[in-house]
Design a protein around this motif. Sequence first.
Motif, mmCIF file in Angstrom:
data_model
loop_
_atom_site.group_PDB
_atom_site.id
_atom_site.type_symbol
_atom_site.label_atom_id
_atom_site.label_comp_id
_atom_site.label_asym_id
_atom_site.label_seq_id
_atom_site.Cartn_x
_atom_site.Cartn_y
_atom_site.Cartn_z
ATOM 1 N N ASN A 1 2.935 2.678 2.634
ATOM 2 C CA ASN A 1 1.979 2.748 4.079
ATOM 3 C C ASN A 1 2.406 1.461 4.810
ATOM 4 O O ASN A 1 2.887 1.550 5.982
ATOM 5 C CB ASN A 1 0.802 2.916 3.662
ATOM 6 C CG ASN A 1 -0.117 2.963 4.624
ATOM 7 O OD1 ASN A 1 -0.014 3.244 6.094
ATOM 8 N ND2 ASN A 1 -1.553 2.296 4.606
ATOM 9 N N GLU A 2 2.006 0.338 4.224
ATOM 10 C CA GLU A 2 2.138 -1.092 4.657
ATOM 11 C C GLU A 2 2.133 -1.954 3.705
ATOM 12 O O GLU A 2 1.683 -1.953 2.634
ATOM 13 C CB GLU A 2 1.010 -1.079 6.076
ATOM 14 C CG GLU A 2 -0.143 -1.051 5.318
ATOM 15 C CD GLU A 2 -1.209 -1.846 6.261
ATOM 16 O OE1 GLU A 2 -0.879 -2.179 7.563
ATOM 17 O OE2 GLU A 2 -2.499 -1.550 6.069
ATOM 18 N N GLU B 1 0.854 -1.074 0.141
ATOM 19 C CA GLU B 1 -0.043 0.045 0.021
ATOM 20 C C GLU B 1 1.036 1.249 -0.010
ATOM 21 O O GLU B 1 1.985 1.250 0.732
ATOM 22 C CB GLU B 1 -0.982 -0.181 1.163
ATOM 23 C CG GLU B 1 -1.976 -1.056 1.445
ATOM 24 C CD GLU B 1 -2.641 -1.044 2.785
ATOM 25 O OE1 GLU B 1 -2.854 0.065 3.340
ATOM 26 O OE2 GLU B 1 -3.363 -2.175 3.227
#
Length: 373
Positions: A261-262, A249
């Motif tokens: 993001n992750e 992400e």
Amino acid sequence: MVPLGPLAPGKTLGILGGGQLGRLIAEAAKGLGYKTAALDASASSPALQAVDFPIVGPVDDAAAAMTLAAQSDLLTLEWELIPVKVLEAVARARPLYPEPSVLGLIQDRLTQKNYLAKHGFPQTPYGEALSALGWKYPVILKRRTHGYDGKGQCRLESEADAPKADEVLKAPCVWERMVDFKAEISVILARGRDGAVAVYPIAENVHRRGILHATRAPARLPRDVSARAIALAREIAAAFGHVGVMAVEMFLLHDESLLVNEIAPRVHNSGHYTLGGCATSQFEQHVRAVCGLPLGSTDLVPGGASMVNLLGDLWANGEPKWSVIDGIPGMKLHLYGKSGARPGRKMGHYTVAGPEAEAEFARADERLAAMRR
Ligand SMILES: Nc1ncnc2c1ncn2[C@@H]1O[C@H](COP(=O)(O)OP(=O)(O)OP(=O)(O)O)[C@@H](O)[C@H]1O
Ligand SMILES: [Mg+2]
């Protein structure tokens, strides 16, 4: 050690976890000639309804996981928070992909961020304490483990919001600077045991209250941004030594820079558009990767694809009016077989592949409102 060959049709793929991701993996595995087993605490969980060998027991329990291993020829997972000790125990009994070491690096947000930082991947500024961010707001506080769909998180606009953090802070957390992004995207890819990689068209995601609402693919991005995003995701998958599908992400900022993001070491909600939208769905691709089969084509259908999540809220006053979406060309409805439509709970999704995909992405709210009783 003798290299592991492909898992032969007729053998059993065991899945740690019984949610919708496991159910969709199991359905894809059947399409490749495999038998399936899954482990979950609830006999009525989405995946346990769909597999040949449902095994009821806690997914984080070594004895229960060993029962699954005994029933299976090869193992994978649909949930990343299984304790590494449990994964290591089953990996001694049966081949398990992704490997426990990958999960060990990913399942704790802080460990994941530190590993990404160590390898030089761009991320949102973060720290173990607010002081690491210079006490500057707005910030977002996230629990290091067991967060999903925005759960275990809290946004603080200013110091006055500080008391809001108390509940989340009852468990270890990371602080992150809130970033003002232009778009949220995810790169879904699969990496085989041999290191071969297949990347899907980039997904553009809209979240509501921290939960994925809708996805469209391909994402509307300048070509150089797409190329950078894909390169980042490929490097990340290789840096972790991942095998299987992985989702990365990212936030696209106004200056066109990208921040990770992750990452999720598994099939991902933002890849559901590949069901019907791509020549090989992310679920089939995951099975191919972990079972040692050649990866399939990730080609997108002409016109692209979109996906809309169906949350429990939609059932507040009864069964949704399915006739609202029944007639959309290229529409496929997936219901996960969950009882108990709680608000925010993912109950299903629909995908639209082909010429109507883009228009339906834009009409998602209108469709959801019309479906509600
Ligand atoms: N630093 C940030 N700045 C701005 N928005 C953020 C930030 N972190 C998270 N968000 C928003 O909240 C959403 C959920 O955050 P995140 O992906 O970290 O949580 P999650 O609960 O683990 O989600 P998932 O369901 O993907 O596992 C993001 O997709 C994004 O919309
Ligand atoms: Mg997320």
